[in-house]
Enzyme design. Structure first.
Site, PDB file in Angstrom:
ATOM      1  N   ARG A  51       0.809  -1.211   0.000  1.00 22.18           N
ATOM      2  CA  ARG A  51       0.000   0.000   0.000  1.00 22.18           C
ATOM      3  C   ARG A  51       0.847   1.267   0.000  1.00 22.18           C
ATOM      4  O   ARG A  51       0.498   2.270  -0.600  1.00 22.18           O
ATOM      5  CB  ARG A  51      -0.917  -0.026   1.235  1.00 22.18           C
ATOM      6  CG  ARG A  51      -2.190   0.675   0.954  1.00 22.18           C
ATOM      7  CD  ARG A  51      -3.244   0.567   2.020  1.00 22.18           C
ATOM      8  NE  ARG A  51      -4.255   1.519   1.647  1.00 22.18           N
ATOM      9  CZ  ARG A  51      -5.382   1.217   1.006  1.00 22.18           C
ATOM     10  NH1 ARG A  51      -5.694  -0.014   0.733  1.00 22.18           N
ATOM     11  NH2 ARG A  51      -6.212   2.174   0.654  1.00 22.18           N
ATOM     12  N   ILE A  67      -8.781   4.905   0.327  1.00 22.83           N
ATOM     13  CA  ILE A  67      -8.246   5.857   1.305  1.00 22.83           C
ATOM     14  C   ILE A  67      -6.813   6.186   0.875  1.00 22.83           C
ATOM     15  O   ILE A  67      -6.005   5.271   0.694  1.00 22.83           O
ATOM     16  CB  ILE A  67      -8.193   5.208   2.718  1.00 22.83           C
ATOM     17  CG1 ILE A  67      -9.559   4.592   3.093  1.00 22.83           C
ATOM     18  CG2 ILE A  67      -7.709   6.195   3.759  1.00 22.83           C
ATOM     19  CD1 ILE A  67     -10.662   5.562   3.262  1.00 22.83           C
ATOM     20  N   ASN A  82     -12.537  16.188  -1.069  1.00 19.95           N
ATOM     21  CA  ASN A  82     -13.325  14.982  -1.347  1.00 19.95           C
ATOM     22  C   ASN A  82     -14.803  15.346  -1.316  1.00 19.95           C
ATOM     23  O   ASN A  82     -15.213  16.238  -0.570  1.00 19.95           O
ATOM     24  CB  ASN A  82     -13.036  13.937  -0.265  1.00 19.95           C
ATOM     25  CG  ASN A  82     -13.852  12.662  -0.445  1.00 19.95           C
ATOM     26  OD1 ASN A  82     -13.897  12.090  -1.533  1.00 19.95           O
ATOM     27  ND2 ASN A  82     -14.519  12.225   0.600  1.00 19.95           N
ATOM     28  N   THR A  83     -15.582  14.665  -2.143  1.00 17.84           N
ATOM     29  CA  THR A  83     -17.030  14.828  -2.062  1.00 17.84           C
ATOM     30  C   THR A  83     -17.640  13.536  -1.540  1.00 17.84           C
ATOM     31  O   THR A  83     -17.244  12.447  -1.947  1.00 17.84           O
ATOM     32  CB  THR A  83     -17.640  15.271  -3.413  1.00 17.84           C
ATOM     33  OG1 THR A  83     -19.058  15.085  -3.363  1.00 17.84           O
ATOM     34  CG2 THR A  83     -17.083  14.496  -4.575  1.00 17.84           C
ATOM     35  N   HIS A  84     -18.580  13.697  -0.610  1.00 13.27           N
ATOM     36  CA  HIS A  84     -19.140  12.542   0.092  1.00 13.27           C
ATOM     37  C   HIS A  84     -20.660  12.618   0.079  1.00 13.27           C
ATOM     38  O   HIS A  84     -21.225  13.692   0.349  1.00 13.27           O
ATOM     39  CB  HIS A  84     -18.608  12.528   1.532  1.00 13.27           C
ATOM     40  CG  HIS A  84     -19.051  11.332   2.299  1.00 13.27           C
ATOM     41  ND1 HIS A  84     -18.474  10.100   2.145  1.00 13.27           N
ATOM     42  CD2 HIS A  84     -20.052  11.172   3.193  1.00 13.27           C
ATOM     43  CE1 HIS A  84     -19.098   9.225   2.924  1.00 13.27           C
ATOM     44  NE2 HIS A  84     -20.059   9.852   3.574  1.00 13.27           N
ATOM     45  N   ASP A 115      -8.164  14.719   5.376  1.00  5.50           N
ATOM     46  CA  ASP A 115      -7.084  14.551   6.346  1.00  5.50           C
ATOM     47  C   ASP A 115      -6.839  13.052   6.515  1.00  5.50           C
ATOM     48  O   ASP A 115      -7.349  12.249   5.722  1.00  5.50           O
ATOM     49  CB  ASP A 115      -7.395  15.289   7.658  1.00  5.50           C
ATOM     50  CG  ASP A 115      -8.571  14.672   8.406  1.00  5.50           C
ATOM     51  OD1 ASP A 115      -9.057  13.593   7.986  1.00  5.50           O
ATOM     52  OD2 ASP A 115      -9.001  15.271   9.409  1.00  5.50           O
ATOM     53  N   ALA A 116      -6.076  12.678   7.549  1.00  5.77           N
ATOM     54  CA  ALA A 116      -5.667  11.272   7.665  1.00  5.77           C
ATOM     55  C   ALA A 116      -6.817  10.345   8.064  1.00  5.77           C
ATOM     56  O   ALA A 116      -6.703   9.124   7.946  1.00  5.77           O
ATOM     57  CB  ALA A 116      -4.515  11.159   8.659  1.00  5.77           C
ATOM     58  N   GLY A 117      -7.944  10.886   8.530  1.00  2.00           N
ATOM     59  CA  GLY A 117      -9.072  10.033   8.917  1.00  2.00           C
ATOM     60  C   GLY A 117      -9.940   9.668   7.715  1.00  2.00           C
ATOM     61  O   GLY A 117      -9.671  10.087   6.591  1.00  2.00           O
ATOM     62  N   ASP A 163     -13.134  10.413   5.974  1.00  4.25           N
ATOM     63  CA  ASP A 163     -14.214  11.402   5.851  1.00  4.25           C
ATOM     64  C   ASP A 163     -14.317  12.308   7.081  1.00  4.25           C
ATOM     65  O   ASP A 163     -15.421  12.651   7.533  1.00  4.25           O
ATOM     66  CB  ASP A 163     -15.568  10.690   5.592  1.00  4.25           C
ATOM     67  CG  ASP A 163     -15.538   9.866   4.318  1.00  4.25           C
ATOM     68  OD1 ASP A 163     -14.875  10.287   3.358  1.00  4.25           O
ATOM     69  OD2 ASP A 163     -16.174   8.805   4.287  1.00  4.25           O
TER      70      ASP A 163
HETATM   71  C1  GAR Z   1     -20.490  10.066  -5.398  1.00  6.51           C
HETATM   72  O1  GAR Z   1     -21.745   9.999  -4.753  1.00  6.51           O
HETATM   73  C2  GAR Z   1     -19.394  10.284  -4.365  1.00  6.51           C
HETATM   74  O2  GAR Z   1     -19.744  11.143  -3.337  1.00  6.51           O
HETATM   75  C3  GAR Z   1     -19.228   8.888  -3.849  1.00  6.51           C
HETATM   76  O3  GAR Z   1     -19.209   8.115  -5.008  1.00  6.51           O
HETATM   77  C4  GAR Z   1     -20.095   8.695  -5.973  1.00  6.51           C
HETATM   78  C5  GAR Z   1     -19.376   8.815  -7.295  1.00  6.51           C
HETATM   79  O4  GAR Z   1     -20.252   9.021  -8.345  1.00  6.51           O
HETATM   80  N1  GAR Z   1     -18.034   8.776  -3.053  1.00  6.51           N
HETATM   81  C6  GAR Z   1     -17.980   8.061  -1.932  1.00  6.51           C
HETATM   82  O5  GAR Z   1     -18.917   7.400  -1.489  1.00  6.51           O
HETATM   83  C7  GAR Z   1     -16.636   8.102  -1.225  1.00  6.51           C
HETATM   84  N2  GAR Z   1     -16.743   7.549   0.089  1.00  6.51           N
HETATM   85  P1  GAR Z   1     -19.730   9.157  -9.856  1.00  6.51           P
HETATM   86  O6  GAR Z   1     -18.731   8.021 -10.118  1.00  6.51           O
HETATM   87  O7  GAR Z   1     -20.953   9.045 -10.700  1.00  6.51           O
HETATM   88  O8  GAR Z   1     -19.064  10.501  -9.977  1.00  6.51           O
END
Ligand code: GAR
Length: 195
Positions: free
Chosen positions: A64, A91, A106-108, A140-142, A144
């Site tokens: 890794r 991660i 990151n987007t969550h 960050d290191a965690g 989300d």
């Molecule tokens: C999105 O909803 C993003 O937030 C999520 O994967 C999807 C990607 O959609 N990410 C996570 O869950 C990370 N933990 P996409 O491939 O259609 O852009």
């Protein structure tokens, strides 16, 4: 314009929204490369527009930490101002974090700190949440856990299942990501001019 490298693992619809946004000459950022941890179908969005792509797969590295260093180098080669994890389902390790600290977002698909991890939409439904949403945050290191940059709510509707709710959340994520990257890109430019 700020240089953005996007990381994906799957369909890359959020990445496609960013690529679309950059076609507006007034948008303050360009996507200079899209990277993935597997041959993700979403890389096609970049290829079609002539944006360079790269794949850095965990299985192609002895461990890794070697993968993490290779990913950091792969990203750094494009000299990004911002790195956007948009559906990147791994991660990242210390090499990536150190190289791009404060510039990695990151987007969550949930209102963090609620429902972190890889199954945020399923977990929100299982918990009986009536409202969930989208969060853009610094990494960050965690898992989300980094500082939140922007959040927007999405109601859970009667009869929602995981795909249906996730699709509505993704529609909001696309807007929030495009807005937040623009805001970060503008800040980056101010920092540069004051240096
Ligand atoms: C999105 O909803 C993003 O937030 C999520 O994967 C999807 C990607 O959609 N990410 C996570 O869950 C990370 N933990 P996409 O491939 O259609 O852009």
């Amino acid at each position: 314009r700020a240089r953005v490298v996007v990381l994906i693992s799957g369909t890359g619809s959020l990445c496609a929204a960013l690529l679309d946004a950059t076609e507006d000459p007034a948008y303050p950022a360009d996507v200079v490369a899209v990277g993935a941890d597997r041959p993700a179908p979403g890389l096609e969005h970049a290829r079609r527009r002539g944006v360079p792509t790269f794949v850095c797969a965990l299985g192609d590295h002895p461990d890794r930490s070697a993968w993490d260093r290779a990913l950091a180098a792969g990203i750094a080669a494009f000299e990004p101002d911002l790195v956007v994890s948009a559906g990147f389902m791994k991660i990242v390790g210390p090499a990536v974090l150190d190289a791009f600290e404060g510039r990695l977002i990151n987007t969550h698909p949930a209102l963090l700190p609620a429902f972190p991890g890889a199954h945020a939409v399923r977990d929100a439904l299982a918990a009986g949440a009536t409202v969930t949403g989208s969060t853009v945050h610094l990494v960050d290191a965690g898992v989300d856990t980094g500082p939140v940059l922007a959040q927007r709510e999405v109601p859970v509707l009667p009869g929602d299942d995981e795909p249906r709710l996730h699709e509505r959340i993704k529609a909001v994520e696309r807007e929030l990501l495009v807005e937040t990257v623009a805001r970060m890109a503008a800040t980056e430019r101010e920092d540069e001019s004051s240096r």
